[in-house]
Scaffold this motif. Structure first.
Motif, mmCIF file in Angstrom:
data_model
loop_
_atom_site.group_PDB
_atom_site.id
_atom_site.type_symbol
_atom_site.label_atom_id
_atom_site.label_comp_id
_atom_site.label_asym_id
_atom_site.label_seq_id
_atom_site.Cartn_x
_atom_site.Cartn_y
_atom_site.Cartn_z
ATOM 1 N N SER A 110 41.576 34.438 -42.117
ATOM 2 C CA SER A 110 42.855 34.440 -42.861
ATOM 3 C C SER A 110 43.637 35.421 -42.022
ATOM 4 O O SER A 110 42.979 36.502 -41.623
ATOM 5 C CB SER A 110 42.726 34.765 -44.128
ATOM 6 O OG SER A 110 43.969 35.183 -44.877
ATOM 7 N N ARG A 111 44.814 35.312 -42.075
ATOM 8 C CA ARG A 111 45.697 36.229 -41.354
ATOM 9 C C ARG A 111 46.387 37.041 -42.499
ATOM 10 O O ARG A 111 47.374 37.817 -42.137
ATOM 11 C CB ARG A 111 46.927 35.729 -40.421
ATOM 12 C CG ARG A 111 46.129 35.129 -39.190
ATOM 13 C CD ARG A 111 47.480 34.695 -38.312
ATOM 14 N NE ARG A 111 46.878 34.547 -37.017
ATOM 15 C CZ ARG A 111 47.615 33.966 -35.957
ATOM 16 N NH1 ARG A 111 48.804 34.012 -35.873
ATOM 17 N NH2 ARG A 111 46.978 34.002 -34.569
ATOM 18 N N ASN A 112 46.003 36.925 -43.674
ATOM 19 C CA ASN A 112 46.602 37.541 -44.790
ATOM 20 C C ASN A 112 46.692 39.151 -44.872
ATOM 21 O O ASN A 112 47.663 39.617 -44.770
ATOM 22 C CB ASN A 112 45.900 37.028 -46.050
ATOM 23 C CG ASN A 112 47.056 37.118 -47.234
ATOM 24 O OD1 ASN A 112 47.734 38.231 -47.416
ATOM 25 N ND2 ASN A 112 46.935 36.005 -47.757
ATOM 26 N N ALA A 113 45.431 39.640 -44.446
ATOM 27 C CA ALA A 113 45.405 40.990 -44.238
ATOM 28 C C ALA A 113 46.598 41.501 -43.148
ATOM 29 O O ALA A 113 46.864 42.665 -43.254
ATOM 30 C CB ALA A 113 44.002 41.565 -43.976
ATOM 31 N N LEU A 114 46.402 40.769 -41.844
ATOM 32 C CA LEU A 114 47.238 41.118 -41.054
ATOM 33 C C LEU A 114 48.848 41.258 -41.219
ATOM 34 O O LEU A 114 49.526 41.940 -40.646
ATOM 35 C CB LEU A 114 46.997 40.370 -39.705
ATOM 36 C CG LEU A 114 45.331 39.865 -39.615
ATOM 37 C CD1 LEU A 114 45.385 39.364 -38.024
ATOM 38 C CD2 LEU A 114 44.712 41.318 -39.439
ATOM 39 N N GLN A 115 49.255 40.585 -42.188
ATOM 40 C CA GLN A 115 50.656 40.669 -42.597
ATOM 41 C C GLN A 115 51.147 42.080 -42.886
ATOM 42 O O GLN A 115 52.184 42.264 -42.833
ATOM 43 C CB GLN A 115 50.671 39.872 -44.106
ATOM 44 C CG GLN A 115 51.083 38.119 -43.930
ATOM 45 C CD GLN A 115 51.100 37.737 -45.265
ATOM 46 O OE1 GLN A 115 50.586 37.725 -46.086
ATOM 47 N NE2 GLN A 115 52.665 37.435 -45.670
ATOM 48 N N THR A 116 50.214 42.615 -43.516
ATOM 49 C CA THR A 116 50.574 44.266 -43.896
ATOM 50 C C THR A 116 51.210 44.806 -42.783
ATOM 51 O O THR A 116 51.969 45.468 -42.822
ATOM 52 C CB THR A 116 49.360 44.852 -44.501
ATOM 53 O OG1 THR A 116 48.951 44.061 -45.418
ATOM 54 C CG2 THR A 116 49.832 46.170 -45.067
ATOM 55 N N VAL A 117 50.550 44.592 -41.582
ATOM 56 C CA VAL A 117 50.856 45.453 -40.354
ATOM 57 C C VAL A 117 52.091 44.912 -39.687
ATOM 58 O O VAL A 117 52.847 45.592 -39.524
ATOM 59 C CB VAL A 117 49.714 45.277 -39.259
ATOM 60 C CG1 VAL A 117 49.947 45.826 -38.062
ATOM 61 C CG2 VAL A 117 48.391 45.773 -39.820
ATOM 62 N N ALA A 118 52.156 43.401 -39.851
ATOM 63 C CA ALA A 118 53.635 43.129 -39.453
ATOM 64 C C ALA A 118 54.793 43.543 -40.421
ATOM 65 O O ALA A 118 55.591 43.860 -39.982
ATOM 66 C CB ALA A 118 53.476 41.620 -39.342
ATOM 67 N N LEU A 119 54.237 43.452 -41.607
ATOM 68 C CA LEU A 119 55.477 43.742 -42.507
ATOM 69 C C LEU A 119 55.869 45.283 -42.262
ATOM 70 O O LEU A 119 56.832 45.747 -42.231
ATOM 71 C CB LEU A 119 54.744 43.806 -43.968
ATOM 72 C CG LEU A 119 55.829 44.563 -45.299
ATOM 73 C CD1 LEU A 119 56.950 43.778 -45.445
ATOM 74 C CD2 LEU A 119 54.776 44.532 -46.554
ATOM 75 N N LEU A 120 54.977 46.409 -42.302
ATOM 76 C CA LEU A 120 54.968 47.920 -41.986
ATOM 77 C C LEU A 120 55.876 47.940 -40.722
ATOM 78 O O LEU A 120 56.765 48.918 -40.752
ATOM 79 C CB LEU A 120 53.963 48.842 -42.005
ATOM 80 C CG LEU A 120 53.227 48.539 -43.436
ATOM 81 C CD1 LEU A 120 51.803 49.447 -43.419
ATOM 82 C CD2 LEU A 120 54.137 49.259 -44.368
ATOM 83 N N LYS A 121 55.447 47.138 -39.520
ATOM 84 C CA LYS A 121 56.089 47.415 -38.301
ATOM 85 C C LYS A 121 57.682 46.741 -38.368
ATOM 86 O O LYS A 121 58.589 47.508 -37.949
ATOM 87 C CB LYS A 121 55.330 46.367 -37.281
ATOM 88 C CG LYS A 121 55.874 46.524 -35.838
ATOM 89 C CD LYS A 121 54.826 45.906 -35.110
ATOM 90 C CE LYS A 121 55.118 45.419 -33.687
ATOM 91 N NZ LYS A 121 56.076 44.333 -33.632
ATOM 92 N N GLY A 122 57.664 45.652 -38.983
ATOM 93 C CA GLY A 122 59.204 45.312 -39.378
ATOM 94 C C GLY A 122 60.203 46.219 -40.056
ATOM 95 O O GLY A 122 61.297 46.508 -39.730
#
Lengths: 301, 422
Positions: A110-122
Motif C-alpha cells: 500500500s502507498r498509504n504510509a508514503l502519503q505522509t512524505v508527499a504531504l509533508l513535501k507539498g
C-alpha cells in the motif's frame, strides 16, 4: 425559546464555517487537502459557503498516491474546475522516483504510509502554514483525540500526549517559525451527519459511492476492485458484483461493500442499519491497533 | 423525499467526569453498546483485546481508550470525543480522564458542554474528587449536572445509600452555581438505569440516564437576549458581480439580530443599521447564537476582525482591567507581573498579571487567600490589565463573550483558561 434552536446539521455547519473562517483570518497561506472523497468534498462545499459571495481563499492540494480510482480523479478535476480554485498535486510517484521513499512490495502493498512524505513535501515546498483536512473524530480511536487546530512541530509530527487544550470556541493558531497546523473543521461530524448533509445540500459526489456493477474479487473477506494497480493472486477469482464504496482511498486498500443503494436516500438507510464502521473496509487501519496513531505521529493527517 | 427521522435532531454536548475506577469508561461503553452505537468490528476488536488480557467480560472501557499508552497503562490521558445518536438526539461526549491533568482536561471538556455527568462510587460516597468535579462544572457554567451513583450492584441496590449520597451532595452543591441538578442510581457494569430501566431498583421512580439525556430542555442554554457579534473576517469579493460588497462574517455570540436593527460597532462606537444578514443559502430574517452568518450594514464604517457589533441600547462592558477566574494549564506556573498574549472572542491583545487574589482549594472549595502560587491544574482569582480595551460580559451572563485564553508569548502554548467575573 424553542424557536431559537438549531438542528444538529445546522449547528455542525455553523461550527465548521466558523473554523474555516478562523483559518482564513489566522493563517497566511492555508491549503485545503482534497482527495475527492466525500469528507473533503464536504469541506470544500463548506468553504464555499463560509466565504460566499467571495471566492474560497485557500489553495487546494491533492496528495496523489498514483493508485486512485480513475473515477476519483475525473471527479476531482470536474468539481474543482466548477469551484474555480487552484489545485496543486503532490505526487507519491515523484517521491518514489526521487528516492525519498521506498515502495512496499507484495500483494498487500500500500502507498498509504508514503502519503505522509508527499504531504509533508507539498506543505514544505509551498510554505503552507495550515492544512485543512476532512478527518472526523468518529472515524478512528486516535482521531477521537484530535483538536480542531492540531499543532505540528517543524517535522510535521503530532504529539498526542501534549496537545494544546482547546477551550470554548477559541482557537489558538499561534506558532513559531517552521511549525504548522492541521485543521479539522468537520471533527464533530459522524458518517451519518455527512450523508444527511450531502442529501440536504444536494452535494455532488463521485459515482463510486453509489451502487454499480464492477469487476471484483475477494481477498481476506474484503471485496476488492480489479484494476491496473491491484495485483491479483491466481486463485482470486474475478466476478461481476453489485457494489459501492463507503470510503474512497487507494484502489489497493479500499474495499467495497455489496449494495443496491443507488441514491442518497438508500445510502442513508444503509448507513443507519450497518453494523461495521466505514474504516472497517480499509485494510490500512487493520495492520495494528495503533496503526492510525503511528501514522499521525509521523505527520499523516 | 422520504421523511428521515435523523434529519432534524437537536445536538446535546455533554462531558463525563469521574475518578480512577469510578467506571466512567464502562458507563460510556455501556451507553454506546446498549444504544446500539457500537459497530461489530469495534466490538470484535475489544473482545479480542479483552481475551488477550485475560479479562472475564468484554471490557467496554477499551472502546474509549484511543492511544497506545492509554491501552497499555489502562488509563485515559487526553479528552476523547465520542458520538452517538438515538432517534431523538445526537450526542457528543467529551470523555475526560479522572487523574492525570484532571483539571486541565475536565475544564477543556466542560467548556463546550451543555451537561456534565459526574460519577460517584456508591460504596465510597462523596470523596474529594466529587467536590472538584462539581466545582469545575459550576465554574464552567454547565447548565445541567447529572450525578450518577454508580456500582449500586455492589451495595445490594440499597436505596438508603443512594438517598444519603444525594443528601450529602445537595448540601454542598447548594452553595455553588449549579442551575439544574439530577441524581440517578446506576450500575454501569450491568447496565442498570443506563439505557434500560433497572429491575432491581423499584424504589427509583425517575428515568434512566439515556431518557434524561434525550429529554432535558436545552433550548435556553444559549444567551438569546444580549446581542453580541464578534467580527471574525471581512468578506470583500471585489468581483464584477459583487463590486462593492462588504460583509462582516462571524458567529453570533449572543442575542437575536434582525435586518433594520440599530447597531454600534466597538471599539469605534460608530452606529449604523443592519442592511442584511447573508448566508450562501440566502438572506435571513433573523439570526441567533450559535449561527455563522455575514452581516452587511447601511453605512460604510471602518470595521475589522476583533471588533464587535452590538445593539446600541445593550452594550457589553468595555475595560482594560478585568477580574477573572483562571484555570492554569501549563507546567510553568503563572507569573505575577508576567506578560501574556490573550485571545477573547476574535480579538487579540496582551496583558499583564496585576494581582493574584486567592487560590481555590478545589478539594475543599476553600479560598486560600495567602496562597498566590498558581501552577498546573490550579484555579485562582486574578486581575489583569490589557493593552487595549476588551468588550465583554461576565461569564455567568455569556460563555462566549465572558471567556478568554492566556497564551505564553515564547512557546505560544495555551496556558490559562479564564472566566471573566467583572
Amino acid at each position: 425559546m424553542q424557536a431559537y434552536n438549531l438542528s444538529h446539521l445546522s449547528e455542525l455547519e455553523s461550527e465548521a464555517i466558523y473554523v474555516l473562517r478562523e483559518v482564513a483570518a489566522q493563517f497566511e497561506n492555508p491549503v485545503l487537502l482534497f482527495s475527492g472523497g466525500k469528507d473533503s468534498i464536504t469541506c470544500a462545499h463548506l468553504a464555499r459557503k463560509a466565504f460566499w459571495p467571495a471566492k474560497i481563499p485557500f489553495t487546494f492540494m491533492h496528495v496523489d498516491t498514483g493508485h486512485n480510482f480513475p473515477e476519483t480523479i475525473e471527479f476531482r478535476d470536474y468539481y474543482l474546475n466548477k469551484l474555480g480554485v487552484n489545485l496543486i498535486v503532490s505526487s507519491v510517484q515523484d517521491c518514489i522516483n526521487q528516492g525519498l521513499v521506498i515502495e512496499e512490495k507484495g500483494f498487500n502493498a500500500s502507498r498509504n504510509a508514503l502519503q505522509t512524505v508527499a504531504l509533508l513535501k507539498g506543505v514544505e515546498e509551498n510554505k503552507f502554514d495550515a492544512a485543512i483536512g476532512g478527518a472526523r473524530r468518529d472515524e478512528e480511536k486516535a482521531r477521537a483525540k484530535e483538536r480542531f487546530f492540531s499543532h505540528r512541530d517543524d517535522f510535521g509530527q503530532w504529539d498526542p500526549k501534549n496537545q494544546r487544550p482547546e477551550l470554548w470556541n477559541i482557537f489558538n493558531g499561534k506558532k513559531n517559525l517552521g511549525e504548522s497546523f492541521r485543521i479539522f473543521p468537520i471533527s464533530n461530524w459522524t458518517e451519518m451527519d455527512i450523508w444527511q448533509y450531502i442529501l440536504k445540500e444536494k452535494i455532488e459526489l463521485p459515482s463510486l459511492y453509489f451502487s454499480h456493477e464492477r469487476e471484483c474479487f475477494i481477498r481476506e473477506g474484503v471485496v476488492m476492485s480489479t484494476g491496473e494497480h491491484v495485483p491479483q493472486r491466481p486463485e482470486e477469482a474475478t466476478a461481476k458484483m453489485s457494489v459501492r464504496f463507503r470510503t474512497i482511498g487507494d484502489m489497493t486498500c479500499t474495499g467495497a461493500v455489496y449494495s443496491d443503494a443507488d441514491s442518497l436516500e438508500k445510502i442513508i438507510e444503509e448507513v443507519a442499519s450497518t453494523r461495521v464502521t466505514e474504516r472497517g473496509t480499509r485494510s490500512d487501519d487493520k495492520r495494528s491497533e495503533a496503526a492510525m496513531e503511528d501514522r499521525k505521529k509521523q505527520g499523516y493527517f | 423525499m422520504n421523511k428521515d427521522p435523523y434529519l432534524d435532531m437537536e445536538l446535546l454536548r455533554f462531558s463525563t467526569a469521574g475518578s480512577v475506577d469510578d467506571g466512567k469508561s464502562t458507563l460510556i461503553g455501556r451507553m454506546l453498546y446498549d444504544s446500539k452505537s457500537i459497530f461489530e468490528d469495534q466490538y470484535e476488536a475489544i473482545e479480542k483485546t479483552s481475551r488477550k488480557k485475560g479479562d472475564e467480560q468484554v471490557n467496554l472501557a477499551l472502546l474509549t481508550d484511543g492511544l497506545r499508552a492509554e491501552r497499555e497503562q489502562g488509563i485515559t490521558i487526553d479528552v476523547a470525543y465520542r458520538y452517538f445518536a438515538t432517534p431523538k438526539r445526537k450526542f457528543i461526549i467529551a470523555d475526560t480522564p479522572g487523574h492525570i491533568q484532571y483539571t486541565r482536561n475536565m475544564v477543556t471538556g466542560a467548556s463546550t458542554s451543555n451537561l456534565s455527568i459526574i460519577l460517584v462510587d456508591a460504596r465510597k460516597g462523596i470523596i474529594e474528587q466529587t467536590y472538584r468535579h462539581t466545582f469545575i462544572s459550576s465554574l464552567l457554567g454547565i447548565p445541567h449536572v447529572v450525578f450518577c451513583i454508580n456500582k449500586m450492584d455492589l451495595v445490594d441496590y440499597d436505596e438508603t445509600i443512594f438517598y444519603q449520597i444525594k443528601k450529602d451532595i445537595e448540601a454542598f452543591s447548594s452553595k455553588l452555581n449549579v442551575r439544574d441538578i439530577h441524581f440517578i442510581p446506576i450500575s454501569a457494569l450491568n447496565g442498570d438505569n443506563v439505557v434500560n430501566k433497572s429491575t432491581k431498583m423499584d424504589w427509583y421512580q425517575g428515568g434512566t440516564l439515556l431518557y434524561l439525556l434525550e429529554n432535558i430542555h436545552i433550548g435556553s442554554d444559549h444567551n438569546h437576549i444580549d446581542c453580541r457579534f464578534p467580527v471574525q473576517y471581512v468578506i470583500r469579493p471585489q468581483s464584477t458581480e459583487f463590486p462593492d460588497y462588504r460583509g462582516y462574517a462571524g458567529r453570533i455570540a449572543g442575542g437575536v439580530f434582525k435586518p433594520g436593527d440599530e447597531i454600534a460597532a466597538l471599539p469605534s462606537g460608530f452606529t449604523s443599521k443592519i442592511k442584511s444578514i447573508d448566508t450562501a443559502d440566502g438572506e435571513l430574517k433573523e439570526a441567533f447564537a450559535p449561527q455563522s452568518v455575514t452581516i452587511t450594514l447601511e453605512d460604510e464604517i471602518d470595521i475589522s476582525r476583533g471588533d464587535m457589533i452590538v445593539r446600541i441600547n445593550n452594550q457589553p462592558k468595555v475595560s482594560q482591567d478585568l477580574d477573572i477566574m483562571v484555570c492554569w494549564m501549563s507546567d510553568k506556573p503563572l507569573i505575577k507581573g508576567g506578560k501574556y498574549a490573550l485571545i477573547h472572542t476574535t480579538n487579540e491583545a496582551r496583558c499583564i498579571i496585576k494581582e493574584v487574589k486567592y487560590k481555590v482549594n478545589i478539594n475543599t472549595l476553600h479560598r486560600e487567600e495567602s496562597d498566590h502560587n498558581i501552577g498546573m491544574n490550579d484555579i485562582g482569582r486574578i486581575s489583569i490589565r490589557t493593552t487595549k480595551p476588551l468588550f465583554f460580559d461576565s461569564y455567568q451572563k455569556n460563555r462566549n463573550t465572558g471567556s478568554l485564553i492566556l497564551i505564553d508569548e515564547g512557546t505560544h502554548e495555551t496556558v490559562g483558561a479564564c472566566m471573566i467575573i467583572d
